[in-house]
Every structure is written in C-alpha cells, then in structure tokens.
Design a protein around this motif. Structure first.
Motif, PDB file in Angstrom:
ATOM      1  N   GLU A   1       0.843  -1.196   0.000  1.00  0.00           N
ATOM      2  CA  GLU A   1       0.000   0.000   0.000  1.00  0.00           C
ATOM      3  C   GLU A   1       0.881   1.250   0.000  1.00  0.00           C
ATOM      4  OE1 GLU A   1      -3.244   2.381   2.765  1.00  0.00           O
ATOM      5  OE2 GLU A   1      -2.358   0.521   3.522  1.00  0.00           O
ATOM      6  N   GLU A   2       1.892   1.260   0.856  1.00  0.00           N
ATOM      7  CA  GLU A   2       2.819   2.391   0.964  1.00  0.00           C
ATOM      8  C   GLU A   2       3.500   2.677  -0.378  1.00  0.00           C
ATOM      9  OE1 GLU A   2       7.057   2.775   3.077  1.00  0.00           O
ATOM     10  OE2 GLU A   2       5.418   2.363   4.478  1.00  0.00           O
ATOM     11  N   LYS A   3       3.786   1.604  -1.132  1.00  0.00           N
ATOM     12  CA  LYS A   3       4.440   1.753  -2.434  1.00  0.00           C
ATOM     13  C   LYS A   3       3.455   2.082  -3.551  1.00  0.00           C
ATOM     14  CE  LYS A   3       8.561   1.022  -1.009  1.00  0.00           C
ATOM     15  NZ  LYS A   3       9.522   2.108  -1.032  1.00  0.00           N
ATOM     16  N   GLY A   4       2.171   2.192  -3.217  1.00  0.00           N
ATOM     17  CA  GLY A   4       1.174   2.558  -4.224  1.00  0.00           C
ATOM     18  C   GLY A   4       0.767   1.412  -5.126  1.00  0.00           C
ATOM     19  N   LEU A   5       0.888   0.185  -4.647  1.00  0.00           N
ATOM     20  CA  LEU A   5       0.528  -0.976  -5.455  1.00  0.00           C
ATOM     21  C   LEU A   5      -0.895  -1.462  -5.190  1.00  0.00           C
ATOM     22  CD1 LEU A   5       3.886  -2.943  -5.207  1.00  0.00           C
ATOM     23  CD2 LEU A   5       3.097  -1.457  -7.054  1.00  0.00           C
ATOM     24  N   VAL A   6      -1.426  -1.174  -4.013  1.00  0.00           N
ATOM     25  CA  VAL A   6      -2.828  -1.447  -3.691  1.00  0.00           C
ATOM     26  C   VAL A   6      -3.395  -0.206  -3.017  1.00  0.00           C
ATOM     27  CG1 VAL A   6      -2.717  -3.966  -3.517  1.00  0.00           C
ATOM     28  CG2 VAL A   6      -2.214  -2.582  -1.512  1.00  0.00           C
ATOM     29  N   PHE A   7      -4.693  -0.042  -3.142  1.00  0.00           N
ATOM     30  CA  PHE A   7      -5.338   1.177  -2.662  1.00  0.00           C
ATOM     31  C   PHE A   7      -6.584   0.829  -1.848  1.00  0.00           C
ATOM     32  CE2 PHE A   7      -3.233   1.854  -6.694  1.00  0.00           C
ATOM     33  CZ  PHE A   7      -2.391   2.905  -6.409  1.00  0.00           C
ATOM     34  N   PRO A   8      -6.384   0.441  -0.597  1.00  0.00           N
ATOM     35  CA  PRO A   8      -7.568   0.121   0.200  1.00  0.00           C
ATOM     36  C   PRO A   8      -8.378   1.374   0.503  1.00  0.00           C
ATOM     37  CG  PRO A   8      -5.628   0.155   1.591  1.00  0.00           C
ATOM     38  CD  PRO A   8      -5.153   0.322   0.177  1.00  0.00           C
ATOM     39  N   HIS A   9      -9.659   1.136   0.706  1.00  0.00           N
ATOM     40  CA  HIS A   9     -10.538   2.211   1.159  1.00  0.00           C
ATOM     41  C   HIS A   9     -10.403   2.289   2.678  1.00  0.00           C
ATOM     42  CE1 HIS A   9     -12.335   2.177  -2.791  1.00  0.00           C
ATOM     43  NE2 HIS A   9     -12.497   0.883  -2.685  1.00  0.00           N
ATOM     44  N   ARG A  10     -10.851   3.356   3.261  1.00  0.00           N
ATOM     45  CA  ARG A  10     -10.878   3.500   4.720  1.00  0.00           C
ATOM     46  C   ARG A  10     -12.336   3.642   5.144  1.00  0.00           C
ATOM     47  NH1 ARG A  10      -5.790   3.157   7.424  1.00  0.00           N
ATOM     48  NH2 ARG A  10      -4.261   3.454   5.782  1.00  0.00           N
ATOM     49  N   ASN A  11     -12.711   2.893   6.173  1.00  0.00           N
ATOM     50  CA  ASN A  11     -14.061   3.051   6.692  1.00  0.00           C
ATOM     51  C   ASN A  11     -14.095   4.251   7.623  1.00  0.00           C
ATOM     52  OD1 ASN A  11     -13.028   2.193   9.163  1.00  0.00           O
ATOM     53  ND2 ASN A  11     -14.031   0.197   9.109  1.00  0.00           N
ATOM     54  N   ALA A  12     -15.234   4.500   8.238  1.00  0.00           N
ATOM     55  CA  ALA A  12     -15.391   5.667   9.107  1.00  0.00           C
ATOM     56  C   ALA A  12     -14.402   5.639  10.269  1.00  0.00           C
ATOM     57  CB  ALA A  12     -16.825   5.742   9.625  1.00  0.00           C
ATOM     58  N   GLY A  13     -14.011   4.439  10.714  1.00  0.00           N
ATOM     59  CA  GLY A  13     -13.048   4.312  11.798  1.00  0.00           C
ATOM     60  C   GLY A  13     -11.605   4.325  11.337  1.00  0.00           C
ATOM     61  N   GLY A  14     -11.371   4.519  10.042  1.00  0.00           N
ATOM     62  CA  GLY A  14     -10.028   4.588   9.491  1.00  0.00           C
ATOM     63  C   GLY A  14      -9.407   3.230   9.185  1.00  0.00           C
ATOM     64  N   GLN A  15     -10.191   2.162   9.313  1.00  0.00           N
ATOM     65  CA  GLN A  15      -9.663   0.827   9.033  1.00  0.00           C
ATOM     66  C   GLN A  15      -9.640   0.566   7.533  1.00  0.00           C
ATOM     67  OE1 GLN A  15     -12.614  -1.241  11.349  1.00  0.00           O
ATOM     68  NE2 GLN A  15     -11.173  -1.543  13.041  1.00  0.00           N
ATOM     69  N   ARG A  16      -8.624  -0.163   7.098  1.00  0.00           N
ATOM     70  CA  ARG A  16      -8.484  -0.496   5.684  1.00  0.00           C
ATOM     71  C   ARG A  16      -9.558  -1.503   5.274  1.00  0.00           C
ATOM     72  NH1 ARG A  16      -3.528  -0.089   7.910  1.00  0.00           N
ATOM     73  NH2 ARG A  16      -1.940   1.078   6.780  1.00  0.00           N
ATOM     74  N   ARG A  17     -10.108  -1.283   4.084  1.00  0.00           N
ATOM     75  CA  ARG A  17     -11.036  -2.235   3.491  1.00  0.00           C
ATOM     76  C   ARG A  17     -10.633  -2.402   2.025  1.00  0.00           C
ATOM     77  NH1 ARG A  17     -11.659  -3.174   8.061  1.00  0.00           N
ATOM     78  NH2 ARG A  17     -13.585  -3.097   9.257  1.00  0.00           N
ATOM     79  N   PHE A  18     -10.443  -3.648   1.627  1.00  0.00           N
ATOM     80  CA  PHE A  18      -9.971  -3.971   0.285  1.00  0.00           C
ATOM     81  C   PHE A  18     -11.091  -4.548  -0.557  1.00  0.00           C
ATOM     82  CE2 PHE A  18      -6.311  -4.073   3.022  1.00  0.00           C
ATOM     83  CZ  PHE A  18      -5.273  -3.571   2.250  1.00  0.00           C
ATOM     84  N   LEU A  19     -11.045  -4.275  -1.847  1.00  0.00           N
ATOM     85  CA  LEU A  19     -11.945  -4.929  -2.786  1.00  0.00           C
ATOM     86  C   LEU A  19     -11.508  -6.379  -2.951  1.00  0.00           C
ATOM     87  CD1 LEU A  19     -12.149  -2.193  -5.576  1.00  0.00           C
ATOM     88  CD2 LEU A  19     -13.826  -2.665  -3.771  1.00  0.00           C
ATOM     89  N   ARG A  20     -12.424  -7.243  -3.255  1.00  0.00           N
ATOM     90  CA  ARG A  20     -12.078  -8.655  -3.471  1.00  0.00           C
ATOM     91  C   ARG A  20     -11.074  -8.804  -4.615  1.00  0.00           C
ATOM     92  NH1 ARG A  20     -14.928 -12.049  -0.403  1.00  0.00           N
ATOM     93  NH2 ARG A  20     -16.789 -11.217   0.592  1.00  0.00           N
ATOM     94  N   SER A  21     -11.144  -7.934  -5.596  1.00  0.00           N
ATOM     95  CA  SER A  21     -10.203  -7.997  -6.722  1.00  0.00           C
ATOM     96  C   SER A  21      -8.768  -7.720  -6.281  1.00  0.00           C
ATOM     97  CB  SER A  21     -10.603  -7.015  -7.822  1.00  0.00           C
ATOM     98  OG  SER A  21     -10.574  -5.684  -7.339  1.00  0.00           O
ATOM     99  N   ASP A  22      -8.598  -7.119  -5.102  1.00  0.00           N
ATOM    100  CA  ASP A  22      -7.250  -6.864  -4.601  1.00  0.00           C
ATOM    101  C   ASP A  22      -6.520  -8.154  -4.234  1.00  0.00           C
ATOM    102  OD1 ASP A  22      -7.190  -4.090  -4.951  1.00  0.00           O
ATOM    103  OD2 ASP A  22      -8.152  -3.724  -3.004  1.00  0.00           O
ATOM    104  N   VAL A  23      -7.256  -9.244  -4.007  1.00  0.00           N
ATOM    105  CA  VAL A  23      -6.612 -10.546  -3.782  1.00  0.00           C
ATOM    106  C   VAL A  23      -5.811 -10.902  -5.034  1.00  0.00           C
ATOM    107  CG1 VAL A  23      -6.992 -13.020  -3.431  1.00  0.00           C
ATOM    108  CG2 VAL A  23      -8.338 -11.360  -2.131  1.00  0.00           C
ATOM    109  N   ARG A  24      -6.429 -10.747  -6.202  1.00  0.00           N
ATOM    110  CA  ARG A  24      -5.730 -11.030  -7.463  1.00  0.00           C
ATOM    111  C   ARG A  24      -4.597 -10.042  -7.694  1.00  0.00           C
ATOM    112  NH1 ARG A  24      -9.748 -10.492 -11.642  1.00  0.00           N
ATOM    113  NH2 ARG A  24      -7.942 -10.401 -12.982  1.00  0.00           N
TER     114      ARG A  24
END
Length: 164
Positions: free
Chosen positions: A44-67
């Motif tokens: 994530e830090e290197k800009g290779l994946v882009f998780p969303h943040r929920n209201a509490g600031g926790q990372r949430r990933f799309l299922r496609s991020d597994v691939r």
C-alpha cells in the motif's frame, strides 16, 4: 488514490453497487493471499494497492485486490522490482487488476528477461570447468571470476582485495 469510488459512494471500480460485505479487512487479505499484514501495508505504501478506509479509518480492500496482490507476488518471484511492478500497474486504467490481455503483454517482457538470465547461467555453466576454485582472484585461467584476465590491467596480485 486511484480512480476507484469509495464504498460510501456506493460503487466499485466497475461501477456496480458495493456493499460493506463485499470488502475485506487487511486480516482477511493476509489470510487469502498468504502475505503478512506488514507486507500488505508495504505494498500500500508503495502505491501498489489502494484500500478504502471506513469511518473508523480501518483499511477495506476490494475482493479484486486478492488477485492484484497475487500478481505482485508472482511478478516479484519472476524478478520484477517494486519499481517495475509500479510501472506495470500504473499503465492499467482505474488501478484495476491485470487481466489476461495485460498479462500477455507483461509476460512477454518477463520472458525476455528469463531468456537473458538463462543465457547468462548457461555461459557460467560452460565456464565452470575452467575454474579451479582456488580463490586466486586474478589467475589468467579463471573464466568465472576474471574472464580474459581483466584484472591484470589493474596491476599484479589480487587487485579486487587490494586498495590502490
């Protein structure tokens, strides 16, 4: 951030409705990919994946991020650097995961790199018989460490160990 809509806006990269249950936590991603949480954060830090943040600031990933993460791991195993992976993924629209057509193009470049490495290893294997394993560092007959006695141009003795 990529062009992906946030979950709060109700859509994903493909424009479809996105529910909270469609998103994965970083722990889920770690279990699904076999990567450590710290590795996922690094990507994530290197800009290779882009998780969303929920209201509490926790990372949430799309299922496609597994691939996407799986692609990153495979690309590294094939010898691509983080920078090269960044460049490949940056060419994809909306930060999406590489598809079959993308992989065909990417793998052509990797295939060339593998062919070059095979040629280098073949040359090394062919020179092994010329190596007597003495560690001399400048023996004229050493085809592995000093092919063509290149070190002789720097002077006599073990030039790589002696500072001029």
């Amino acid at each position: 951030m990529t062009g992906r809509a946030t979950p709060e806006k109700g859509s994903d990269a493909s424009g479809g409705t996105k529910r909270a249950s469609d998103l994965l936590t970083i722990g889920d991603m770690a279990r699904r990919t076999g990567l450590s949480v710290s590795a996922i954060r690094f990507y994530e830090e290197k800009g290779l994946v882009f998780p969303h943040r929920n209201a509490g600031g926790q990372r949430r990933f799309l299922r496609s991020d597994v691939r996407r993460l799986s692609f990153i791991v495979i690309a590294q195993q094939l010898g691509l650097t983080i920078g090269e992976i960044q460049a490949v993924l940056a060419r994809l629209p909306e930060g999406r995961t590489p598809n079959r057509a993308d992989w065909t193009q990417i793998s052509a470049g990797i295939r060339t790199r593998i062919d070059d490495k095979i040629a280098q290893l073949t040359r090394t294997r062919e020179r092994l018989d010329g190596c007597i394993g003495c560690g001399c560092l400048s023996l004229k007959a050493c085809q592995l460490y000093n092919p063509g006695d290149r070190a002789a141009r720097q002077g006599s003795g073990p030039r790589r160990l002696l500072a001029d």
